[in-house]
Design an enzyme around this catalytic site. Structure first.
Site, PDB file in Angstrom:
ATOM      1  N   ASP A  32      85.497   6.831 -14.715  1.00  0.00           N
ATOM      2  CA  ASP A  32      86.010   5.466 -14.602  1.00  0.00           C
ATOM      3  C   ASP A  32      87.162   5.391 -13.613  1.00  0.00           C
ATOM      4  O   ASP A  32      87.285   4.411 -12.875  1.00  0.00           O
ATOM      5  CB  ASP A  32      86.460   4.952 -15.972  1.00  0.00           C
ATOM      6  CG  ASP A  32      85.315   4.360 -16.774  1.00  0.00           C
ATOM      7  OD1 ASP A  32      84.688   3.417 -16.281  1.00  0.00           O
ATOM      8  OD2 ASP A  32      85.047   4.843 -17.879  1.00  0.00           O
ATOM      9  N   GLU A  88      92.218   5.888 -17.451  1.00  0.00           N
ATOM     10  CA  GLU A  88      91.039   5.867 -16.584  1.00  0.00           C
ATOM     11  C   GLU A  88      91.073   4.749 -15.540  1.00  0.00           C
ATOM     12  O   GLU A  88      90.032   4.373 -15.005  1.00  0.00           O
ATOM     13  CB  GLU A  88      89.766   5.785 -17.431  1.00  0.00           C
ATOM     14  CG  GLU A  88      89.756   4.703 -18.489  1.00  0.00           C
ATOM     15  CD  GLU A  88      88.603   4.868 -19.472  1.00  0.00           C
ATOM     16  OE1 GLU A  88      87.733   5.722 -19.255  1.00  0.00           O
ATOM     17  OE2 GLU A  88      88.572   4.113 -20.472  1.00  0.00           O
ATOM     18  N   HIS A  94      79.553   3.866 -25.372  1.00  0.00           N
ATOM     19  CA  HIS A  94      78.322   3.838 -24.579  1.00  0.00           C
ATOM     20  C   HIS A  94      77.081   4.203 -25.389  1.00  0.00           C
ATOM     21  O   HIS A  94      75.964   3.882 -24.977  1.00  0.00           O
ATOM     22  CB  HIS A  94      78.442   4.807 -23.397  1.00  0.00           C
ATOM     23  CG  HIS A  94      79.521   4.452 -22.426  1.00  0.00           C
ATOM     24  ND1 HIS A  94      79.504   3.306 -21.665  1.00  0.00           N
ATOM     25  CD2 HIS A  94      80.673   5.100 -22.104  1.00  0.00           C
ATOM     26  CE1 HIS A  94      80.584   3.266 -20.904  1.00  0.00           C
ATOM     27  NE2 HIS A  94      81.313   4.328 -21.155  1.00  0.00           N
TER      28      HIS A  94
END
Length: 258
Positions: A176, A150, A46
């Site tokens: 997530d 996740e 990210h």
């Protein structure tokens, strides 16, 4: 080649604390090291890092005793590039099946355990001063491989994923997971999400697989450690923004009193 300090600590049953870093700031990494954190996870999933910036962050972490881990992107070469820059381990998102886990190990390990490409001119090989079987064996031993659990698919395949030889730790990505389960509004605090997380901690203990997770602050980190987490990663952006907001709130409160 030095031993991977956090990998060794976890093997001894110790708990380690680090942060997620998505900001290209070597001075901030120095502050983290001087503060006493065990590791930093450089977020290439990210965050915004070029390969050269990634290497500079890793170099800075090394200089202050932080173990540098990279949360890799979805680019197939991301694991190779992170390790060739000098990362001591990788965190791999969205590992949902045993086949995914096997592929991660193959990408992160040199033969005979994997198919990571070999170069002795990279930083971890001291630009050619280290080479051959000793370097390859030490790299295979020291690299830390962390897989993200996740999604519900990953949770249901936990045993098959976590017991793949070479996987060192299973990391619960609670945000997530909550979105994958359909609880975008309630997030990880939803009882159904917490139920899955609790089951993963139980399975990890039964299988002797260390569990890692994310925490928003020190209080949440202590809760995770109490649950049995060996590897807790605090979100640095949350710590910084909360601290800045607290300064503003305190300053305004002081002004209103005058």
């Amino acid at each position: 080649m030095k031993k991977n300090a956090i990998k060794e600590k976890i093997k001894r049953g110790e708990q380690v604390l680090g942060v997620f870093l998505g900001i290209n700031s070597p001075p901030l990494v120095e502050m983290l090291g001087y503060a006493g954190f065990d590791f930093v996870v450089i977020d290439d999933e990210h965050g915004a890092f070029s390969p050269s910036e990634l290497e500079n962050i890793i170099r800075t972490a090394d200089s202050v005793g932080l173990v540098p881990i990279v949360r890799v992107s979805y680019d197939p070469s991301s694991i190779q590039k992170a390790l060739d820059r000098g990362a001591k381990g990788v965190q791999v998102p969205m590992v949902n099946t045993k086949e995914d886990a096997l592929d991660v190990v193959k990408r992160a390990k040199f033969p005979p355990y994997g198919n990571r490409g070999v170069s002795y001119s990279t930083r971890p090989a001291r630009y050619g001063k280290d080479s051959g079987k000793p370097y390859l064996d030490e790299s295979n031993e020291n690299v830390m491989i962390i897989v993200h659990i996740e999604t519900l698919s990953a949770a249901s395949n936990f045993e098959a994923i976590a017991t793949v030889p070479g996987i060192d730790l299973a990391f619960i990505g609670s945000t997530d997971l909550s979105v994958n389960m359909g609880y975008q509004l309630e997030g990880a605090s939803h009882p159904e999400v917490q139920k899955v997380i609790s089951e993963l901690f139980i399975k990890g203990k039964e299988l002797d697989v260390p569990i890692g997770t994310v925490a928003s602050n020190s209080e949440a980190a202590n809760v995770a450690f109490d649950k049995g987490a060996k590897f807790v990663c605090i979100v640095l952006n949350n710590v910084i923004t909360t601290a800045l907001s607290d300064v503003i709130s305190a300053s305004k409160a002081t002004q209103s009193v005058k």
